[in-house]
Design a protein around this motif. Structure first.
Motif, PDB file in Angstrom:
ATOM      1  N   HIS A  87       0.852  -1.191   0.000  1.00 59.13           N
ATOM      2  CA  HIS A  87       0.000   0.000   0.000  1.00 59.13           C
ATOM      3  C   HIS A  87       0.884   1.235   0.000  1.00 59.13           C
ATOM      4  N   ILE A 233     -11.379 -10.572   1.133  1.00 52.95           N
ATOM      5  CA  ILE A 233     -10.787  -9.246   0.968  1.00 52.95           C
ATOM      6  C   ILE A 233      -9.594  -9.163   1.917  1.00 52.95           C
ATOM      7  N   ALA A 236      -4.524  -5.802   2.633  1.00 52.53           N
ATOM      8  CA  ALA A 236      -4.152  -4.663   1.797  1.00 52.53           C
ATOM      9  C   ALA A 236      -5.391  -3.930   1.292  1.00 52.53           C
ATOM     10  N   GLU A 237      -6.412  -4.692   0.875  1.00 49.59           N
ATOM     11  CA  GLU A 237      -7.640  -4.067   0.387  1.00 49.59           C
ATOM     12  C   GLU A 237      -8.425  -3.433   1.527  1.00 49.59           C
ATOM     13  N   VAL A 238      -8.408  -4.062   2.705  1.00 51.02           N
ATOM     14  CA  VAL A 238      -9.073  -3.462   3.869  1.00 51.02           C
ATOM     15  C   VAL A 238      -8.440  -2.124   4.201  1.00 51.02           C
ATOM     16  N   ALA A 240      -6.733  -0.185   2.148  1.00 49.16           N
ATOM     17  CA  ALA A 240      -7.015   0.758   1.065  1.00 49.16           C
ATOM     18  C   ALA A 240      -8.413   1.342   1.195  1.00 49.16           C
ATOM     19  N   ARG A 241      -9.377   0.519   1.578  1.00 50.65           N
ATOM     20  CA  ARG A 241     -10.743   1.027   1.731  1.00 50.65           C
ATOM     21  C   ARG A 241     -10.852   1.961   2.927  1.00 50.65           C
TER      22      ARG A 241
END
Length: 314
Positions: A87, A233, A236-238, A240-241
């Motif tokens: 990230h 998920i 990294a996606e958590v 980013a959100r």
């Protein structure tokens, strides 16, 4: 409504093919969309999480307060076994790789219990995040705080028992309490006052508890994100959100700032004077940042009526 303009000089067949391709592309994003509520730590409470986790189709993401994830839990996270997260923060986009903040993550769960024994416990997914930027900021802030406290405490130690200042033990204790609170070092300050039996002058000795400092330092850089997003998920996606909340905050800030001075509010419409033939900037009856349909913009900005603008309203 979605629209797209095509060049009128293009052939009808090519226009149809373009429209067909656009419709096919639209079907890929026109399916069911899930709602993700991203909030701050105030969102995390037993009633809120019970409601969020029991509502189909609703997901949430918020940092955990210390009441839900205490400091000892953060201190127990192992940096060495945490997974490196791919990230890049928005503020680091233009920086060289070695100057960017790095992130690590570990997975866990957090259980919240209701006020009554009969309340069912709520267990949610927890993503523990370590940020090198947060780690450096915490260390720098602590060092500055301790240096300032050390200077004032040393001054008090020398001034204890002087003829003009802190002539009694009670005066020294009062000043000591004030300094500990002012510099926020109460948790690791160990101090003792005494009175010389021969001169009757008070004295002060103090030091910082190294064990307490080490315990606090173990939490540097760590924070916990609570969510009911599925395990598919990844961390990294958590992250980013969660970081995407900044975009919403910036847009809300722009709405309350530059856009708010565009004109005078009347029933949700900015009716400032037209400049260079530009039409007045109009706010729909319901939009982000308003309290509800038809709510005057001035009410959503703390009840302050906006002055009539002398600038462009575009």
């Amino acid at each position: 409504m979605v629209h797209r303009a095509y060049d009128g000089g293009a052939g009808e067949v090519s226009q149809v093919s373009q429209v067909t391709a656009a419709i096919r592309a639209l079907t890929t994003i026109a399916g069911e969309r899930r709602f993700l509520l991203v909030g701050d730590s105030k969102l995390v409470s037993y009633p809120n999480l019970t409601a969020l986790t029991s509502t189909p189709g609703v997901t949430f993401l918020a940092p955990a307060p210390t009441t839900a994830v205490p400091a000892q839990v953060l201190a127990a996270q192992d940096w060495a076994t945490a997974t490196l997260v791919d990230h890049v923060a928005a503020r680091d986009q233009d920086k060289p790789i070695h100057a960017r903040a790095t992130y690590r993550a570990r997975e866990g769960v957090t259980t919240l219990r209701g006020p009554r024994k009969t309340d069912a416990a709520v267990t949610v997914r927890t993503v523990f995040i370590w940020s090198s930027a947060n780690d450096q900021a915490a260390k720098a802030a602590r060092a500055l705080k301790l240096d300032r406290a050390r200077t004032d405490l040393d001054t008090l130690t020398r001034a204890a028992g002087s003829q003009h200042l802190y002539r009694t033990e009670a005066a020294v204790k009062a000043r000591l309490t004030l300094l500990a609170t002012k510099h926020r070092v109460t948790r690791y300050l160990v101090a003792a006052t005494s009175v010389d039996p021969d001169t009757g002058k008070p004295a002060l000795t103090w030091h910082f508890d190294s064990a307490a400092l080490d315990a606090e330092a173990a939490t540097d850089g760590w924070y916990a994100l609570l969510t009911n997003l599925p395990d598919t998920i990844g961390p990294a996606e958590v992250l980013a959100r969660y970081k995407g909340q900044e975009v919403v905050e910036r847009r809300y800030g722009a709405f309350k700032g530059p856009l708010a001075v565009a004109g005078r509010t009347v029933g949700g419409v900015l009716d400032g004077p037209s400049v260079d033939g530009a039409a007045p900037f109009r706010i729909p009856g319901s939009c982000a940042g308003m309290d509800g349909p038809g709510q005057p913009l001035s009410q959503s900005l703390g009840g302050t009526r906006l002055p009539r603008s002398t600038g462009a309203t575009r």
